[in-house]
Design an enzyme around this catalytic site. Structure first.
Site, PDB file in Angstrom:
ATOM      1  N   GLY A   1      18.778  -5.194  36.673  1.00  9.45           N
ATOM      2  CA  GLY A   1      20.174  -4.726  36.757  1.00  9.45           C
ATOM      3  C   GLY A   1      20.194  -3.302  36.985  1.00  9.45           C
ATOM      4  O   GLY A   1      20.748  -2.671  38.009  1.00  9.45           O
TER       5      GLY A   1
ATOM      6  N   LYS B   1      16.172 -18.260  39.796  1.00  8.77           N
ATOM      7  CA  LYS B   1      15.602 -19.253  40.495  1.00  8.77           C
ATOM      8  C   LYS B   1      15.840 -20.617  39.439  1.00  8.77           C
ATOM      9  O   LYS B   1      15.926 -21.674  40.185  1.00  8.77           O
ATOM     10  CB  LYS B   1      14.014 -19.339  40.473  1.00  8.77           C
TER      11      LYS B   1
ATOM     12  N   GLY C   1       9.987 -12.122  43.967  1.00  9.34           N
ATOM     13  CA  GLY C   1      10.335 -10.682  43.717  1.00  9.34           C
ATOM     14  C   GLY C   1      10.686  -9.986  44.941  1.00  9.34           C
ATOM     15  O   GLY C   1      11.546 -10.216  45.884  1.00  9.34           O
TER      16      GLY C   1
ATOM     17  N   GLU D   1      17.517 -13.930  47.739  1.00 14.45           N
ATOM     18  CA  GLU D   1      16.089 -13.441  48.210  1.00 14.45           C
ATOM     19  C   GLU D   1      15.158 -13.169  46.881  1.00 14.45           C
ATOM     20  O   GLU D   1      14.069 -13.443  46.748  1.00 14.45           O
ATOM     21  CB  GLU D   1      16.202 -12.210  49.001  1.00 14.45           C
TER      22      GLU D   1
ATOM     23  N   GLU E   1       6.020 -13.215  28.098  1.00 12.00           N
ATOM     24  CA  GLU E   1       6.964 -13.196  26.819  1.00 12.00           C
ATOM     25  C   GLU E   1       6.457 -13.601  25.723  1.00 12.00           C
ATOM     26  O   GLU E   1       5.428 -13.836  25.682  1.00 12.00           O
ATOM     27  CB  GLU E   1       8.039 -14.311  27.390  1.00 12.00           C
TER      28      GLU E   1
ATOM     29  N   LYS F   1      10.593 -21.989  41.557  1.00 14.46           N
ATOM     30  CA  LYS F   1      10.410 -21.293  42.754  1.00 14.46           C
ATOM     31  C   LYS F   1       9.739 -22.355  43.872  1.00 14.46           C
ATOM     32  O   LYS F   1      10.401 -22.214  45.171  1.00 14.46           O
ATOM     33  CB  LYS F   1       9.328 -20.218  42.666  1.00 14.46           C
TER      34      LYS F   1
ATOM     35  N   GLY G   1      19.673  -5.728  32.510  1.00 18.22           N
ATOM     36  CA  GLY G   1      18.401  -5.744  32.185  1.00 18.22           C
ATOM     37  C   GLY G   1      17.467  -4.521  33.181  1.00 18.22           C
ATOM     38  O   GLY G   1      18.029  -3.830  33.736  1.00 18.22           O
TER      39      GLY G   1
END
EC number: 1.1.1.3
Length: 430
Positions: free
Chosen positions: A16, A107, A136, A131, A192, A207, A13
């Protein structure tokens, strides 16, 4: 010449594609910093034909991502599939079980299965790096695990979800309702189609559980995070907060004391003098308070192709440099198992927004409920119309235990003085 570190990339996505682009663009710099080249050998995704803006024809393609773990030309698997279970977890288990390093931005998987994966990594001498899973491109995981390792951490808190921060920032700047900003955020791709994970605080809770595990050398306890999102924040709350000298932010907060771990995600009134109040748009920020280092402030982009890919590749450079270290700063067996703190025992100041009937005596009745619960009022505003023929009454309490405030609100709700459910938010006082 040292052999390159060979990568199997699962998930193509936005992030990636960003990883491939970054490895291409900065190949020479990365090789010098890592001590050897880092190259992609094989990739996997659901759709071979989708355009991704990078040349994938040079890489081997596998339809089943789990096959990446068994390939002889893959030293490290990068998992960017997402989801707490399913293919991502199957791939993670297979990779670490074969003593291969795993880098993940997932996460949700770490919040639910991080301890299991940490155990598996240790048993097989494999690296587990993540990380990119929190905030981010902000190097907060490395900052906690390494930079602040000598400190006793008293608190870790921050703005952990860019979607919510974007919505609240625009509500304040443009005077828009929550619904209007959410709809526009969805249209622009900031939120979304089903935004529940973000606006109900679940993403931030994932997170926070990871951050608190690192901060307090504790076992990850996602189930112990109390999560409240921003659905109930009204544009009137934004205005009232500004009048009182605050901005509203969705804050994840964790602290540990007396063998108990407090973890909560909730909208807070943040004083304008606090650096979190000035984190705007889709940015994230994390504050770490150490007993010797003092307040450490990390801020930057919390998502996106470039920042998240930067965090992924930073993990790959660490793996290329040398032997694996414990994923959570120390062996999983050495992590502390805290009890879950009682949320209602939390003490502080509180913002209350009440929609009340516009008739004589109502204010006296409301303050009597507060008095009977041991809650005193620091300030009070009565302003405009609250809808349904009522008015808004906004109060800020003095320092008090949350249980007492909730008892007062229960009494008010049982009366006929309130015309709508009350709104309560914590005030960030540190």
């Amino acid at each position: 010449m040292t052999n390159p570190l060979r990568i199997g990339l699962a998930g193509l996505g936005t992030v990636g594609g960003g990883v491939v682009a970054l490895l291409d663009a900065n190949a020479e710099l990365i090789a010098r910093r890592a001590g050897r080249g880092i190259v992609v050998s094989a990739v996997s995704a659901r759709d071979r034909n989708r355009g991704r803006g990078v040349d994938l024809s040079r890489f081997a393609w596998v339809d089943d991502a789990t096959e990446l773990a068994g390939r002889d030309d893959v030293d490290v698997v990068v998992e960017l599939i997402g989801g707490s279970d399913g293919p991502a977890l199957t791939l993670a288990r297979a990779t670490l079980g074969r003593a291969k390093a795993l880098v993940t931005a997932n996460k949700a998987m770490l919040a639910h299965h991080g301890l299991e994966l940490g155990d598996l990594a240790e048993a097989n001498g494999a690296a587990l790096k993540y990380e990119a899973a929190v905030a981010g491109g902000i190097p907060v995981i490395k900052g906690l695990r390494e930079g602040a390792a000598a400190n006793g951490i008293t608190r870790v808190y921050g703005i952990l979800n860019g979607t919510c921060n974007y919505i609240l920032t625009r509500m304040e700047a443009e005077g828009l309702s929550f619904g209007a900003v959410l709809a526009d955020a969805q249209a622009q791709g900031y939120a979304e189609a089903d935004p529940s994970f973000d606006i109900d605080g679940i993403d931030a809770a994932h997170k926070l559980s990871i951050l608190s595990g690192l901060a307090f050398a504790s076992r990850i306890d996602f189930a112990g995070v109390a999560a409240e999102g921003v659905r109930a924040v009204d544009s009137a709350d934004i205005d009232h907060a500004a009048t009182l000298g605050y901005r509203i932010k969705l804050v994840g907060l964790a602290s540990a004391a007396d063998g108990k771990l407090f973890q909560r995600v909730h909208p807070c009134l943040v004083p304008l003098a606090h650096p979190l109040a000035h984190v705007e748009g889709a940015l994230n920020a994390v504050v770490v308070e150490g007993d010797f280092a003092g307040r450490l402030f990390f801020s930057g982009p919390g998502a996106g192709a470039g920042p998240t890919a930067s965090a992924v590749v930073a993990d790959l450079i660490d793996i290329a440099r040398g032997p694996a270290q414990p994923a959570f700063g120390m062996p999983v067996a050495a992590l502390t198992q805290f009890e879950t703190a009682d949320q209602a025992s939390h003490a502080g100041r509180f913002y209350l927004r009440l929609t009340v009937a516009d008739r004589p005596g109502v204010l006296a009745a409301l303050t009597a409920h507060l008095r009977d619960s041991g809650v005193s009022i620091e300030s009070l505003i009565q302003r405009g119309h609250g809808g349904s023929g009522g008015v808004f009454v906004v109060m800020v309490t003095h320092h008090v235990v949350e249980r007492q405030v909730r008892a007062a609100l229960d009494r008010m709700t049982a009366s006929d003085d309130l015309l709508a459910p009350p709104m309560m938010m914590h005030i960030l006082d540190f």
